[in-house]
Design an enzyme around this catalytic site. Structure first.
Site, short mmCIF file in Angstrom:
data_model
loop_
_atom_site.label_atom_id
_atom_site.label_comp_id
_atom_site.label_asym_id
_atom_site.label_seq_id
_atom_site.Cartn_x
_atom_site.Cartn_y
_atom_site.Cartn_z
N TYR A 83 40.74 -90.15 82.05
CA TYR A 83 40.93 -90.98 81.41
C TYR A 83 42.04 -91.34 80.55
CZ TYR A 83 41.70 -90.05 76.11
OH TYR A 83 41.33 -90.47 74.36
N ASP B 153 49.56 -92.89 85.71
CA ASP B 153 48.89 -91.87 85.18
C ASP B 153 49.17 -91.04 84.82
OD1 ASP B 153 46.28 -92.57 81.41
OD2 ASP B 153 48.15 -91.46 82.37
N LYS C 10 52.94 -85.42 77.15
CA LYS C 10 52.48 -84.33 76.42
C LYS C 10 54.28 -83.43 77.39
CE LYS C 10 48.19 -84.95 77.75
NZ LYS C 10 46.86 -84.42 76.91
#
Ligand code: KE4
Length: 430
Positions: A144, A238, A266
């Site tokens: 994702y 990623d 994050k």
């Protein structure tokens, strides 16, 4: 455990916000029950509107490596707020955080900040297409990368490598340049390169955390690197989730494979909205205003968010050995869970990378999304619910990853393991 206030809050929220949440996974759809409405976080704990308290293994899906209300980060944010919330003009804090982020990775010379992981990846894809002059991209089923159109893709029919939209509202034209490969399967990537001579980039979570925790094999990443080099395509890692969670120095430091573009998020925001993408200077030179690839953002590099990120990463850099402590705790947790499960005839697959831990109720090792999807989702739901009632807040989907923060002590790990024994006993009527 009383959840009346959360139930009431959820009913009201659903009347005003789709699904009652601002991000779908929070709705507890895959585990059932009512999402917990949080009043505050403190150290290792979350408290809810019914006055219940939980040890938090989600930490806002990764950002809070120092737990809730870390005093260093909180002080930095309060100080920054006193000078203003946003200027839409350059600040020294952005340069300072850029310098710090770049210092952790051999693969990047420059970085651009944005406000989410989705923005970071969307921009990285555009940069790769602009740099190579090519249109096609390869992604992996189960990875994702945020919700930008060209990445909301599911497997096409049969052996077709070109994917179809995985969501209504994404025109087929927007995904016709997206090819799908199988994680840890280099032959599936070779097929993509056989089907397209126009591949701008291959994007991968080198330590996947969105199909559960499924790290890529080192050899597979090395072969991916070779394929990209042989075809003039860029390799994008990623690490929005795994960055500063699996290692301080990126998957490149663990696997020896360097990406051309790296996306982060994050932890680099310390709990505030920050995403970033970086690459070597010649690639980043393509980015506006230096180059023709456009990318922008009103709150990109927001000074309050930069202050939180700076405090978080500075604290990590100054306490680098803490990563080994977090990994040891993560290993103890999954080992204890696995042993507890085994006592009740339940087989678990588990894995750890730094402060990230994952587990599957599955009799086979999990190497890709199909393996992950073969796990026992019903058992996961019962486990999640049982642990919640015991006061332990695990990710509400088997396709997510758990995290250890510095606020979680050895004693909390042991008490969590004891709680899993009670939950497995109850689930199996053992
Ligand atoms: P955001 O746009 O949610 O900040 O980042 C998207 C993203 C990109 N890349 C990776 C590897 C990611 O894990 C994410 C977001 N992670 C999810 C957790 N699985 C965020 C939680 C959510 O969607 O609410």
């Amino acid at each position: 455990m009383n959840r009346d206030a959360s139930i009431k809050a959820f009913e009201e929220a659903q009347r005003l916000i789709p699904g009652g949440v601002n991000s779908p996974v929070r709705a507890f759809k895959s585990v059932g029950g009512t999402p917990i409405f949080i009043t505050e976080g403190e150290g290792a704990y979350l408290s809810d509107v019914d006055g219940n308290r939980y040890v938090d293994f989600v930490q806002s899906w990764g950002p809070l490596i120092f737990g809730h209300r870390d005093e260093t980060i909180e002080k930095a944010v309060i100080e920054a707020v006193k000078h203003g919330l946003s200027f839409g003009a350059p600040t020294q804090a952005e340069t300072d955080l850029a310098k710090l982020v770049v210092s952790f990775f051999d693969s990047i010379d420059k970085v651009r900040f944005v406000s989410s992981g989705t923005e970071a990846v969307m921009s990285a894809i555009r940069l790769a297409r602009g740099f190579t002059g090519r249109d096609d991209i390869v992604k992996f089923t189960g990875c994702y990368h945020g919700h930008s159109d060209s990445l909301l893709v599911q497997a096409g029919s049969g052996a077709a490598t070109f994917g179809n939209p995985s969501s209504p509202g994404v025109p087929a034209d927007f995904t016709k340049h997206t090819l799908l490969a199988t994680y840890n399967d280099i032959e599936s990537v070779k097929k993509c390169f056989a089907d397209s001579k126009d591949i701008a980039c291959v994007i991968i979570e080198p330590i996947a955390g969105n199909m559960g925790l499924v790290p890529a094999d080192k050899e597979f990443l090395a072969q991916l690197r070779e394929l990209c080099d042989a075809n003039g395509s860029l390799l994008i890692f990623d690490e929005v989730m795994s960055g500063f969670r699996a290692s301080l120095y990126g998957a490149e430091s663990i696997t020896g494979v360097k990406p051309d573009i790296l996306t982060l998020g994050k932890v680099i925001g310390g709990g505030m909205p920050v995403g970033a993408f970086g690459a070597r200077a010649e690639i980043m030179a393509m980015l506006s205003p230096d180059g023709p690839v456009y990318q922008a953002g009103t709150l990109s590099g927001n000074p309050v968010a930069m202050a939180a990120g700076l405090a978080s990463l500075t604290k990590l850099k100054q306490n680098a050995p803490v990563m080994a402590v977090l990994e040891a705790r993560a290993k103890r947790l999954v080992e204890g869970m696995r042993e507890a499960a085994k006592e009740y005839g339940i087989i678990m697959q588990t894995d750890v990378r730094g402060s990230m831990f994952g587990f599957f109720f599955n009799e086979k090792p999990v190497k890709n999304f199909a393996d992950a999807a073969a796990s026992d989702a019903q058992l996961f739901a019962k486990f999640h619910s049982g642990m919640l009632d015991e006061g332990y807040y695990f990710a509400c989907s088997l396709y997510e990853t758990g995290f250890i923060s510095t606020a979680i002590t050895d004693e909390m790990i042991e008490s969590t393991i004891e709680a899993t024994k009670r939950v497995f006993k109850a689930i199996t009527n053992g």
